[in-house]
Design an enzyme around this catalytic site. Structure first.
Site, PDB file in Angstrom:
ATOM      1  N   ASP A  95       1.325  -0.848   0.093  1.00  7.11           N
ATOM      2  CA  ASP A  95       0.477   0.121  -0.115  1.00  7.11           C
ATOM      3  C   ASP A  95       0.905   1.505   0.303  1.00  7.11           C
ATOM      4  O   ASP A  95       0.568   2.182  -0.085  1.00  7.11           O
ATOM      5  CB  ASP A  95      -1.453   0.051   1.317  1.00  7.11           C
ATOM      6  CG  ASP A  95      -0.428   0.002   2.563  1.00  7.11           C
ATOM      7  OD1 ASP A  95       0.853   0.008   2.729  1.00  7.11           O
ATOM      8  OD2 ASP A  95      -0.998  -0.564   3.660  1.00  7.11           O
ATOM      9  N   HIS A  96       1.776   0.703   0.646  1.00  4.40           N
ATOM     10  CA  HIS A  96       2.691   3.069   0.427  1.00  4.40           C
ATOM     11  C   HIS A  96       3.181   3.152  -0.244  1.00  4.40           C
ATOM     12  O   HIS A  96       3.973   4.153  -0.841  1.00  4.40           O
ATOM     13  CB  HIS A  96       3.993   2.250   1.846  1.00  4.40           C
ATOM     14  CG  HIS A  96       3.001   2.396   2.877  1.00  4.40           C
ATOM     15  ND1 HIS A  96       2.518   1.154   3.165  1.00  4.40           N
ATOM     16  CD2 HIS A  96       3.647   3.428   3.970  1.00  4.40           C
ATOM     17  CE1 HIS A  96       2.310   1.890   4.647  1.00  4.40           C
ATOM     18  NE2 HIS A  96       2.884   3.086   5.242  1.00  4.40           N
ATOM     19  N   ASP A 160       3.466  -0.733  12.029  1.00  4.99           N
ATOM     20  CA  ASP A 160       3.753   0.062  10.964  1.00  4.99           C
ATOM     21  C   ASP A 160       2.661   0.646  12.334  1.00  4.99           C
ATOM     22  O   ASP A 160       1.894  -0.025  13.813  1.00  4.99           O
ATOM     23  CB  ASP A 160       2.189   0.534  10.288  1.00  4.99           C
ATOM     24  CG  ASP A 160       2.018   1.352   9.669  1.00  4.99           C
ATOM     25  OD1 ASP A 160       2.437   1.532   8.300  1.00  4.99           O
ATOM     26  OD2 ASP A 160       0.832   2.231   9.635  1.00  4.99           O
ATOM     27  N   ARG A 448      -1.655  12.233   9.922  1.00  4.51           N
ATOM     28  CA  ARG A 448       0.152  13.266  10.557  1.00  4.51           C
ATOM     29  C   ARG A 448      -0.344  14.539   9.188  1.00  4.51           C
ATOM     30  O   ARG A 448      -0.124  14.222   8.018  1.00  4.51           O
ATOM     31  CB  ARG A 448       1.488  12.431   9.960  1.00  4.51           C
ATOM     32  CG  ARG A 448       1.266  11.339  11.503  1.00  4.51           C
ATOM     33  CD  ARG A 448       2.546  10.686  11.167  1.00  4.51           C
ATOM     34  NE  ARG A 448       2.479   9.599  12.173  1.00  4.51           N
ATOM     35  CZ  ARG A 448       2.545   8.499  12.321  1.00  4.51           C
ATOM     36  NH1 ARG A 448       3.351   8.021  11.222  1.00  4.51           N
ATOM     37  NH2 ARG A 448       2.814   7.736  13.852  1.00  4.51           N
ATOM     38  N   SER A 643       6.390   7.662  13.036  1.00  5.04           N
ATOM     39  CA  SER A 643       6.134   6.017  12.128  1.00  5.04           C
ATOM     40  C   SER A 643       6.863   4.972  13.193  1.00  5.04           C
ATOM     41  O   SER A 643       8.098   5.063  14.028  1.00  5.04           O
ATOM     42  CB  SER A 643       6.888   6.439  10.797  1.00  5.04           C
ATOM     43  OG  SER A 643       7.562   5.164  10.592  1.00  5.04           O
ATOM     44  N   ARG A 645       9.163   3.169  11.428  1.00  2.00           N
ATOM     45  CA  ARG A 645      10.327   2.022  10.416  1.00  2.00           C
ATOM     46  C   ARG A 645      12.094   2.403  11.679  1.00  2.00           C
ATOM     47  O   ARG A 645      12.314   3.069  11.873  1.00  2.00           O
ATOM     48  CB  ARG A 645      10.676   3.300   9.472  1.00  2.00           C
ATOM     49  CG  ARG A 645      10.706   4.880   9.753  1.00  2.00           C
ATOM     50  CD  ARG A 645      10.627   5.445   8.693  1.00  2.00           C
ATOM     51  NE  ARG A 645       9.135   5.830   8.488  1.00  2.00           N
ATOM     52  CZ  ARG A 645       8.807   7.543   8.097  1.00  2.00           C
ATOM     53  NH1 ARG A 645       9.813   7.817   7.583  1.00  2.00           N
ATOM     54  NH2 ARG A 645       7.442   7.610   8.196  1.00  2.00           N
TER      55      ARG A 645
HETATM   56  C1  MIC Z   1       4.187   6.591   8.041  1.00  2.00           C
HETATM   57  O1  MIC Z   1       2.317   6.155   8.916  1.00  2.00           O
HETATM   58  O2  MIC Z   1       4.255   7.223   8.992  1.00  2.00           O
HETATM   59  C2  MIC Z   1       3.708   5.569   7.553  1.00  2.00           C
HETATM   60  C3  MIC Z   1       4.879   5.094   6.442  1.00  2.00           C
HETATM   61  O3  MIC Z   1       2.715   3.953   7.748  1.00  2.00           O
HETATM   62  C4  MIC Z   1       4.959   4.381   9.081  1.00  2.00           C
HETATM   63  C5  MIC Z   1       5.239   3.422   8.461  1.00  2.00           C
HETATM   64  C6  MIC Z   1       6.499   3.480   7.604  1.00  2.00           C
HETATM   65  O4  MIC Z   1       7.241   4.207   7.922  1.00  2.00           O
HETATM   66  O5  MIC Z   1       6.631   2.518   6.903  1.00  2.00           O
HETATM   67  C7  MIC Z   1       4.347   4.378  10.180  1.00  2.00           C
HETATM   68  O6  MIC Z   1       3.756   5.536  10.460  1.00  2.00           O
HETATM   69  O7  MIC Z   1       5.028   3.505  11.129  1.00  2.00           O
HETATM   70 FE1  SF4 Z   2      -0.325   4.616   5.192  1.00  2.00          FE
HETATM   71 FE2  SF4 Z   2       0.379   5.646   7.245  1.00  2.00          FE
HETATM   72 FE3  SF4 Z   2      -0.219   7.085   5.744  1.00  2.00          FE
HETATM   73 FE4  SF4 Z   2      -2.488   5.974   7.333  1.00  2.00          FE
HETATM   74  S1  SF4 Z   2      -0.701   6.897   7.634  1.00  2.00           S
HETATM   75  S2  SF4 Z   2      -2.536   5.727   4.880  1.00  2.00           S
HETATM   76  S3  SF4 Z   2      -0.156   2.800   6.977  1.00  2.00           S
HETATM   77  S4  SF4 Z   2       1.200   6.583   5.404  1.00  2.00           S
END
Ligand code: MIC
Ligand code: SF4
Length: 754
Positions: A95-96, A160, A448, A643, A645
């Site tokens: 999805d990302h 995540d 975010r 995140s 990550r």
């Molecule tokens: C995000 O919303 O920042 C992400 C991308 O979903 C991350 C995960 C990632 O960095 O791959 C998260 O929230 O953990």
């Molecule tokens: Fe995707 Fe993270 Fe955004 Fe949710 S917050 S839509 S998991 S990038």
């Protein structure tokens, strides 16, 4: 049926006994959070009264979910653990990696072309190890999990931070780094500090423009981005019961933005309705048999102050719609004050884009409420002033809203329908003109809004709000527009006031989908070969991190002293860098490039102490590594917020940084550092942050005696030869110190295997 009914029944079978045992030991009525935690203690763990926020406890989660951008690293690590199959049901969701540009079908094809290698890797490695794979376009991980796998009373972890979304179906669902997921998939215990408990009592009823999103926007405003750290937020009260299940998901989802370990709600009729509508009546039948255990005790909810560490009360009937931002999700402004606030702060008033989607707000209810606003504008012949884009949460939601004419309504406004994926929420947005870095405003229904997150432009002021409010503000094109009181001019030149949004909690004709995009793993994956090309720029097999030589670290240099907000987006940026998430060396070229250097106020410009010249952070660190010089990173409060990550921890580890010393950490990042064999330490006296100078040298003089509960001493040698010692706190327990000694938690698993 993709969900695992047998597993769920087994979990439920454990509840009565586990809860009775916990009741005896705790000696008090129990919250829902405690019930779920006690029912998931790792086998053989004695039931104890754990100290909230202090005791480390081993748990046995029921499931694991991973998204493509983090799954690559998680599964590259799992490959090294030497297992044949995952020990608990697990899924991977693509999805990302899908960029939003022209609209779903073209964007999806382009993403398949671009990311073929990574998707093939994920699909074949999932197949090999017995993991379900949700293909690109199937949907956003958390929406797909809510629709298919989440169940009341369950415990899951996911790579995540918004895994917490599944709290909307009464789970304890927690975001972790990939190394934690590897533990659980390898059949080992998963460790968590027993959380503190925050109770949120909801009274009254939502009405008019107010939605579930406003509950969490308000909670974020009250608690701030740090306020939930180390805690589970448990929602209860009549107001909680009155919310839809996906609305509960929205609230739990954004619990990540206040640093909460997770959030949850007791099992109720909204969950029954949602489970039934998503084809899981069997789960309702199973849950109904133990329903009393799937919510907090009545006494707890009657006198919450006796059982929670903190209690917040919100009356939904009084709650005003909120808009949070810019640049941080906890800066809340009620809609009635927005105009004045925006003018006072000189935020750009013109709204350029309205975006609806993300795992936070992409349910059927969200789409239908936003569409009801769009419909009114269409009827009045009002054209939107801003551009409009939508990412449906899943193929099931997309298919159903298409069938029900909701997509057609949006299209009447020229809305771009992007892929069922994260898209702009994670910077996967090819926004025309973003490179000009103009000051501008966008409103979205995501969670975010850190600087540069959506389009890479540091001057984009992003505001978080509900989907219906996004629709109204995008149509008005004005950040100061209050749809509750203000009017727009319609095609006939008359003043028109929106009526409040209306929507369906669930599709009246039921959900529908042709191809949900799921690939089940083969029964025996032993013959599946996973190919990683040695010259690939996208994937790289991992090498072991070096084990600790048992000696004090001496002569370390300061790589960067970061000032202010330093989220994982600052440490390991997403957007274009997502393409290197499976290649540790390549992604390390983004290490800390977004962090502000406390000495010059700039990003990605630090002094190389060996040459005296200023260079980019990754390059300077590579120079230290080449010279065999250890280094440290210093940071402010809530370092690593955002995140899950683990790249944010693996990159410094890979490039030879030895310690990260900060005023405070965000939970997942602190654990990620520990897992990867780094020292994650905090200043015992916060003001000691000010003692760190640009050209200092650092000696860890008592690391040889690294012991749980005992602070470490750092000797700072200033350039003028003067020295001072400061004390650094840590939260490593004995097994975490073993990870440090072994070089990483994974090294330790491998040592145990052999
Ligand atoms: C995000 O919303 O920042 C992400 C991308 O979903 C991350 C995960 C990632 O960095 O791959 C998260 O929230 O953990
Ligand atoms: Fe995707 Fe993270 Fe955004 Fe949710 S917050 S839509 S998991 S990038």
């Amino acid at each position: 049926m993709v969900f695992d009914l047998e597993m769920i029944k087994k979990v439920y079978a454990k509840f009565p006994e586990a809860i009775e045992a916990a009741r005896k030991v705790v000696g008090k009525p129990l919250t829902l959070s405690e019930k779920i935690l006690y029912a998931h203690l790792w086998e053989g763990n004695a039931v104890n009264v754990y100290e909230r926020g202090k005791s480390y406890v081993d748990f046995a989660p029921d499931r694991v979910a991973m998204q493509d951008a983090t799954a690559q690293m998680a599964l590259l690590q799992f490959m090294q653990a030497g297992k044949k199959k995952v020990a608990v049901p697990s899924t991977v969701h693509a999805d990302h990696l899908i960029q939003a540009k022209l609209g779903a079908s073209k964007d999806l094809q382009e993403s398949l072309n671009q990311n073929n290698e990574v998707f093939n890797f994920l699909s074949s490695i999932s197949n090999k190890y017995g993991i379900g794979f949700w293909k690109p376009g199937a949907g956003i991980i958390h929406q797909v999990v809510l629709e298919n796998y989440a169940f009341p009373g369950g415990m899951m972890i996911g790579t995540d931070s918004h895994t917490v979304n599944a709290g909307g179906l009464g789970m304890v669902a927690i975001g972790v780094g990939g190394a934690d997921a590897v533990d659980v998939m390898a059949g080992m215990a998963w460790e968590l500090k027993f959380p503190k408990l925050i109770g949120v009592k909801l009274t009254g009823h939502l009405s008019g423009w107010t939605s579930a999103k406003d509950v969490i926007l308000k909670v974020a405003d009250i608690l701030t981005v740090k306020g939930g750290t180390g805690a589970i937020v448990e929602y209860f009260g009549d107001g909680a019961i009155s919310l839809s299940c996906t609305g509960k998901g929205t609230i739990c989802n954004m619990g990540a933005e206040i640093g909460a370990t997770t959030s949850t709600f007791g099992y109720d009729n909204s969950m029954r309705r949602y489970l039934a509508a998503t084809g899981r009546q069997e789960v309702v039948d199973a849950a109904d048999k133990i329903a009393e255990h799937l919510t907090g005790d009545a006494e707890v909810y009657a006198h919450p102050e006796k059982y929670f560490d903190q209690v917040i009360e919100i009356n939904l009937s009084d709650l005003e719609p909120h808009i949070n931002g810019p640049f941080t999700p906890d800066r809340g402004t009620p809609i009635s004050k927005m105009k004045a606030e925006a003018l006072a702060n000189e935020w750009p008033m013109k709204v350029e884009w309205g975006l609806i989607g993300s795992c936070t707000n992409s349910s059927y209810e969200d789409m239908s409420r936003a569409a009801s606003i769009v419909e009114q504008a269409v009827e009045q012949g009002i054209l939107p002033k801003a551009e409009f884009g939508i990412n449906p949460g899943s193929e099931q939601v997309r298919y159903t809203i298409e069938r029900d004419g909701i997509i057609a309504t949006f299209e009447k406004m020229g809305t771009k329908i992007f892929t069922n994926a994260c898209g702009p929420c994670i910077g996967q947005w090819d926004r025309a003109g973003a490179e000009k870095q103009e000051k501008n405003t966008i409103v979205h229904s995501f969670n975010r809004n850190f600087s540069k997150r959506a389009d890479g432009n540091p001057n984009t002021h992003a505001f978080v709000t509900s989907p219906e409010m996004v629709a109204a503000l995008a149509i008005a094109g004005d950040l100061g527009f209050n749809p509750l009181t203000d009017t727009l001019t319609n095609a006939k030149g008359e003043q028109f006031k929106f009526s409040a949004p209306k929507g369906d909690e669930l599709p009246t004709k039921g959900f529908d989908v042709e191809d949900p995009g799921y690939q089940a793993p083969v029964e025996d994956g032993s013959g599946v070969v996973i190919a990683v090309a040695p010259d690939s720029s996208r994937l790289q097999l991992l090498e072991n991190f070096p084990i600790w030589d048992g000696k004090n670290i001496l002569g370390a240099k300061l790589l960067i002293k970061a000032k202010g907000k330093c989220t994982t987006d600052h440490i390991s940026m997403a957007g274009p860098w997502l393409r290197y998430r499976g290649h540790l060396d390549n992604i390390s070229n983004n290490m800390l490039i977004g962090a502000e250097n406390a000495f010059n106020g700039k990003a990605n410009a630090v002094v190389n102490q060996l040459t005296g010249e200023t260079g980019e952070v990754p390059a300077v660190q590579r120079a230290y590594k080449a010279a065999g010089v250890p280094s440290i990173v210093v940071g402010d409060h809530n370092y690593g917020e955002g995140s899950s990550r683990e790249h944010a921890a693996m990159e410094p580890r890979h490039l030879g940084v030895r310690a990260v010393i900060v005023k405070s950490f965000a939970r997942i990042h602190e654990t990620n550092l520990k897992k990867q064999g780094m020292l994650g330490l905090t200043f015992a006296v916060e003001e000691d942050y000010d003692k760190i100078r640009e050209n200092d040298t650092f000696n860890f003089i008592d690391l040889e005696d690294f012991t749980p509960g005992k602070p470490l001493t750092l000797e700072i040698v200033h350039a003028d030869g003067t020295k001072e010692n400061i004390s650094l706190n840590h939260t490593y327990n004995q097994s975490q110190i073993e990870w440090f000694k072994a070089g990483s938690a994974l090294n330790l698993i491998k040592l145990m295997e052999n």
